[in-house]
Design a protein around this motif. Sequence first.
Motif, PDB file in Angstrom:
ATOM      1  N   ILE A   1       0.215  10.384  -4.721  1.00 13.09           N
ATOM      2  CA  ILE A   1       0.712   9.907  -3.377  1.00 13.09           C
ATOM      3  C   ILE A   1       1.015   8.587  -3.365  1.00 13.09           C
ATOM      4  O   ILE A   1       1.766   7.986  -2.807  1.00 13.09           O
ATOM      5  CB  ILE A   1      -0.374  10.462  -2.520  1.00 13.09           C
ATOM      6  CG1 ILE A   1      -0.041  12.102  -2.090  1.00 13.09           C
ATOM      7  CG2 ILE A   1      -0.252   9.776  -1.174  1.00 13.09           C
ATOM      8  CD1 ILE A   1      -1.398  12.797  -1.368  1.00 13.09           C
ATOM      9  N   GLY A   2       0.067   7.828  -3.596  1.00 11.74           N
ATOM     10  CA  GLY A   2       0.020   6.387  -3.794  1.00 11.74           C
ATOM     11  C   GLY A   2       1.057   5.650  -4.805  1.00 11.74           C
ATOM     12  O   GLY A   2       2.079   4.887  -4.155  1.00 11.74           O
ATOM     13  N   LEU A   3       1.384   6.335  -5.682  1.00 12.82           N
ATOM     14  CA  LEU A   3       2.450   5.918  -6.573  1.00 12.82           C
ATOM     15  C   LEU A   3       3.873   6.216  -6.199  1.00 12.82           C
ATOM     16  O   LEU A   3       4.614   5.164  -5.929  1.00 12.82           O
ATOM     17  CB  LEU A   3       2.271   6.573  -8.029  1.00 12.82           C
ATOM     18  CG  LEU A   3       3.287   6.262  -8.916  1.00 12.82           C
ATOM     19  CD1 LEU A   3       3.210   4.610  -9.525  1.00 12.82           C
ATOM     20  CD2 LEU A   3       3.244   7.148 -10.425  1.00 12.82           C
ATOM     21  N   LYS A   4       4.029   7.512  -5.612  1.00 15.89           N
ATOM     22  CA  LYS A   4       5.593   7.676  -5.114  1.00 15.89           C
ATOM     23  C   LYS A   4       5.797   6.960  -3.917  1.00 15.89           C
ATOM     24  O   LYS A   4       6.732   6.671  -3.439  1.00 15.89           O
ATOM     25  CB  LYS A   4       5.423   9.139  -4.946  1.00 15.89           C
ATOM     26  CG  LYS A   4       5.486  10.136  -6.086  1.00 15.89           C
ATOM     27  CD  LYS A   4       5.667  11.565  -5.814  1.00 15.89           C
ATOM     28  CE  LYS A   4       6.640  11.944  -4.842  1.00 15.89           C
ATOM     29  NZ  LYS A   4       6.828  13.271  -4.691  1.00 15.89           N
ATOM     30  N   ALA A   5       4.648   6.635  -2.852  1.00 14.68           N
ATOM     31  CA  ALA A   5       4.743   5.852  -1.788  1.00 14.68           C
ATOM     32  C   ALA A   5       5.279   4.463  -2.123  1.00 14.68           C
ATOM     33  O   ALA A   5       6.330   4.029  -1.444  1.00 14.68           O
ATOM     34  CB  ALA A   5       3.792   6.055  -0.767  1.00 14.68           C
ATOM     35  N   ALA A   6       4.565   3.861  -3.196  1.00  8.73           N
ATOM     36  CA  ALA A   6       4.904   2.638  -3.393  1.00  8.73           C
ATOM     37  C   ALA A   6       6.164   2.370  -4.008  1.00  8.73           C
ATOM     38  O   ALA A   6       6.940   1.488  -3.812  1.00  8.73           O
ATOM     39  CB  ALA A   6       3.736   2.185  -4.282  1.00  8.73           C
ATOM     40  N   LEU A   7       6.637   3.220  -4.916  1.00  7.54           N
ATOM     41  CA  LEU A   7       7.971   3.182  -5.514  1.00  7.54           C
ATOM     42  C   LEU A   7       8.997   3.405  -4.490  1.00  7.54           C
ATOM     43  O   LEU A   7      10.040   2.762  -4.704  1.00  7.54           O
ATOM     44  CB  LEU A   7       8.198   4.374  -6.733  1.00  7.54           C
ATOM     45  CG  LEU A   7       7.024   4.105  -7.973  1.00  7.54           C
ATOM     46  CD1 LEU A   7       7.149   5.359  -8.931  1.00  7.54           C
ATOM     47  CD2 LEU A   7       7.299   2.782  -8.582  1.00  7.54           C
TER      48      LEU A   7
ATOM     49  N   GLY B   1      -2.370   4.251  -7.713  1.00  7.96           N
ATOM     50  CA  GLY B   1      -0.913   4.562  -7.714  1.00  7.96           C
ATOM     51  C   GLY B   1      -0.324   3.181  -7.080  1.00  7.96           C
ATOM     52  O   GLY B   1       0.694   3.113  -7.907  1.00  7.96           O
ATOM     53  N   THR B   2      -0.631   2.685  -5.924  1.00  2.00           N
ATOM     54  CA  THR B   2       0.035   1.832  -5.600  1.00  2.00           C
ATOM     55  C   THR B   2       0.049   0.635  -6.266  1.00  2.00           C
ATOM     56  O   THR B   2       0.830  -0.103  -6.478  1.00  2.00           O
ATOM     57  CB  THR B   2      -0.504   1.453  -4.061  1.00  2.00           C
ATOM     58  OG1 THR B   2      -1.761   1.106  -3.992  1.00  2.00           O
ATOM     59  CG2 THR B   2      -0.194   2.712  -3.168  1.00  2.00           C
ATOM     60  N   THR B   3      -1.065   0.486  -7.007  1.00  2.00           N
ATOM     61  CA  THR B   3      -1.119  -0.826  -7.811  1.00  2.00           C
ATOM     62  C   THR B   3      -0.483  -0.692  -8.931  1.00  2.00           C
ATOM     63  O   THR B   3       0.003  -1.798  -9.387  1.00  2.00           O
ATOM     64  CB  THR B   3      -2.858  -0.886  -8.237  1.00  2.00           C
ATOM     65  OG1 THR B   3      -3.667  -1.075  -6.870  1.00  2.00           O
ATOM     66  CG2 THR B   3      -3.020  -2.229  -9.195  1.00  2.00           C
TER      67      THR B   3
END
Length: 340
Positions: free
Chosen positions: A84-90, A300-302
Amino acid sequence: MDIDELARRSGVSAATVSRALNGRPEVSAATRARIVALAAELGYSPNASARTLASRRSGLIGLLWDTDYRSGGRQHPFLQEVLIGLKAALSDRGQGLILLPIVPPDDEAGYVRLARQYTLDGIVMMGVDQHTPQVRALLATPVPCVGLDLALDGPRTASVGSDNRSAAATAVAHLHARGHRRIATITGPLDLWPAAERLAGYRAELARRRLRRRPEYEVAGDFFAASGTAGMRRLLDLPTPPTAVFVAGDAMAIAAMRAAADTGRTVPDDVAVVGFDDIDAAAMVHPGLTTIAQDYRRFGTTAARVLAELAAAPSTEPPRSVLLPTRLVVRESSGTDDST
């Protein structure tokens, strides 16, 4: 609507349109604003394949996640939060995410070939063995790679994880504040970065508190429940058993509490327990498990941010680690201030 038609209607060259839409400084602000407004009005969208050929960037990030490595095919308990964090940030960066297949062990160039095939802007790794020839071959390339809970080594690599050493020290300090002086630990597999860091933090806090380190109080586990059961039984069978145990993973910690109960001990009165991860079950067992919470969505966002920084950094920049803060969640398993 293609770039030539947009250029004709804008009264400029196709090269100027391309520069304007890509934010290049050679185009004045007024011209850029006019071209962007006209492109939006006419519904112009750059051809993805052509853009990739021109820029040699696809806007795609690969996710390399081995479901079998050390997990027996079980799903990572925090995979959804990480994604969730990775996809949102990408998405915020205009990038997409694709799941890479696991290549056979004898295909040493497999991951390098996939990175080239998809023109990947970078790769995020989870739960992989970074020492295999095919992963080592990938890490040796200029492709930016970020390992989650993996200490990667390569010319364009970084690692993102919790500050496991500090978190383990916090757990030991908490037990010390509850009055405990005989504090043991059940570790994770020490060839993994998080487990090794948690043991280092445990040892450092014992030394800081001037508590004697006892080798018999350090029992190896593997992050799975069975090793928590075996580890607690081994500790409680000692001539001088510990009064508290820091367990490097919640699945092991919950099993350790059950093992203590099976021997007639009460948690926390006879032995206090602190875990690590704050899985959902930690709040549901009785007594509730005191544990260290990690922010997996922030993993994920990091990772997305660090990949972008790697892509922009000089190729000579050394590998680095980004450590994220943790949080102690106090429940009943660690007792009260007057525990002994």
